[in-house]
Design an enzyme around this catalytic site. Structure first.
Site, PDB file in Angstrom:
ATOM      1  N   ASP A  18       3.331   1.210   0.648  1.00  0.00           N
ATOM      2  CA  ASP A  18       3.328  -0.172   1.135  1.00  0.00           C
ATOM      3  C   ASP A  18       4.699  -0.566   1.674  1.00  0.00           C
ATOM      4  O   ASP A  18       4.808  -1.339   2.624  1.00  0.00           O
ATOM      5  CB  ASP A  18       2.923  -1.104  -0.023  1.00  0.00           C
ATOM      6  CG  ASP A  18       2.418  -2.434   0.451  1.00  0.00           C
ATOM      7  OD1 ASP A  18       2.375  -2.653   1.669  1.00  0.00           O
ATOM      8  OD2 ASP A  18       2.075  -3.269  -0.405  1.00  0.00           O
ATOM      9  N   HIS A 211       4.103 -10.600  -2.736  1.00  0.00           N
ATOM     10  CA  HIS A 211       5.077 -10.335  -1.679  1.00  0.00           C
ATOM     11  C   HIS A 211       6.197 -11.352  -1.752  1.00  0.00           C
ATOM     12  O   HIS A 211       6.061 -12.401  -2.364  1.00  0.00           O
ATOM     13  CB  HIS A 211       4.380 -10.349  -0.320  1.00  0.00           C
ATOM     14  CG  HIS A 211       3.647  -9.074  -0.038  1.00  0.00           C
ATOM     15  ND1 HIS A 211       3.460  -8.576   1.216  1.00  0.00           N
ATOM     16  CD2 HIS A 211       3.073  -8.181  -0.872  1.00  0.00           C
ATOM     17  CE1 HIS A 211       2.785  -7.432   1.150  1.00  0.00           C
ATOM     18  NE2 HIS A 211       2.535  -7.176  -0.107  1.00  0.00           N
ATOM     19  N   CYS A 242       2.578  -6.223   5.940  1.00  0.00           N
ATOM     20  CA  CYS A 242       1.256  -5.738   6.324  1.00  0.00           C
ATOM     21  C   CYS A 242       1.213  -5.652   7.843  1.00  0.00           C
ATOM     22  O   CYS A 242       1.501  -6.630   8.530  1.00  0.00           O
ATOM     23  CB  CYS A 242       0.168  -6.687   5.812  1.00  0.00           C
ATOM     24  SG  CYS A 242      -1.471  -6.259   6.420  1.00  0.00           S
TER      25      CYS A 242
END
Ligand code: MG
Length: 290
Positions: A18, A211, A242
């Site tokens: 990620d 986040h 993202c």
């Protein structure tokens, strides 16, 4: 009444996947492997090492197979990879991984944009993934993105997240992680969503994936901890975002999360100094890390 915090929490490190997937500049395979090995050396026992996604969509993860082949495999460490679909599962099984992580969003618009499937199609795909994974002794963890709000739709009703979480649990996913995809969560909502979703699950454990949001992310962690969540996703160096969510911020930084729990006397199993060094190393791999 005096609040009782848990004695220990589990940290699920997502940095190598990620944290890096959104970087335009390709991070060399050996640097990814070095990051993974350093994280494990720091005490991380759950590491999302890569993603089996189409290289056309996420070129940063095109070396998934090579990363897995090249990393040290320490006993007692659960190495896993994100898979967006059944094809990804097949590739993960071939690579020898024992755990995969599925992804879908509770927002219809975000799910379609991110995965090119409706929420209902994603659920069908993840059911199939769970069935095939079980036959191959592979564990399945599942993300629900946009659980705290969607950049396109705004508010996402908790009932929608509950429905999805219950379906994922019924398919066999052992853990559900609620994703704050674009850093929209607030502590009040973090508490309420965690309580509601946790109550709706029978055996699957619940995790929270926040986040960065100028520090609000740590208040969200504390609120989730108050609600009984003891599993948190984070990325060394606070890297990430993202690719399909406008304005997405980086993940909550593992080193700061570990430092916070350390001050609270809550065990993470991770060495604060070593994870700080991992954070610095992770940041050195990307051109601009604010
Ligand atoms: Mg994330």
């Amino acid at each position: 009444m005096l609040k009782k915090y848990p004695k220990q929490v589990k940290i699920f490190e997502v940095g190598p996947r990620d944290g890096l997937q959104n970087e335009d500049r390709f991070v060399p395979t050996e640097k990814k492997i070095e990051l993974i090995n350093k994280l494990v050396d720091a005490g991380c026992e759950y590491v999302e090492v890569t993603a089996f996604v189409h290289p056309k969509w996420v070129p940063q993860m095109k070396d998934a197979k090579e990363v897995i082949a090249g990393m040290e495999k320490q006993a007692g460490v659960m190495y896993n990879a994100l898979i967006p679909n059944f094809k990804g599962l097949e590739r993960a099984i071939e690579s020898g991984l024992k755990e995969v992580v599925t992804i879908m969003s509770s927002s219809e618009s975000h799910n379609t944009k991110n995965l090119n499937m409706t929420v209902s199609q994603s659920l069908q795909e993840i059911e199939r993934i769970n069935q095939h994974a079980a036959k191959n002794n592979v564990r399945v963890r599942s993300y629900i993105g946009t659980a705290y709000g969607c950049p396109m739709e705004g508010h996402v009703p908790v009932e929608k997240t509950i429905q999805i979480a219950q379906a994922l649990e019924s398919f066999g996913s052992y853990e559900i992680s609620l994703g704050d995809t674009t850093g929209m969560a607030n502590p009040k909502q973090s508490y309420e969503i965690a309580v509601a979703v946790k109550e709706s699950l029978k055996q699957a454990s619940l995790a929270a994936h926040f986040h960065r949001a100028d520090g609000i992310e740590f208040a969200n962690i504390l609120a989730s901890l108050d609600a009984g969540i003891t599993v948190f996703d984070s990325a060394a160096g606070g890297l990430g975002g993202c690719p399909y969510a406008p304005g997405a911020t980086g993940n909550i930084a593992t080193e700061t999360l570990v430092a916070m729990f350390e001050r609270m006397g809550i065990a993470t199993g991770i060495d604060p100094e070593k994870i700080k060094a991992c954070g610095d190393f992770a940041k050195s791999l990307v051109p601009i890390a604010e």
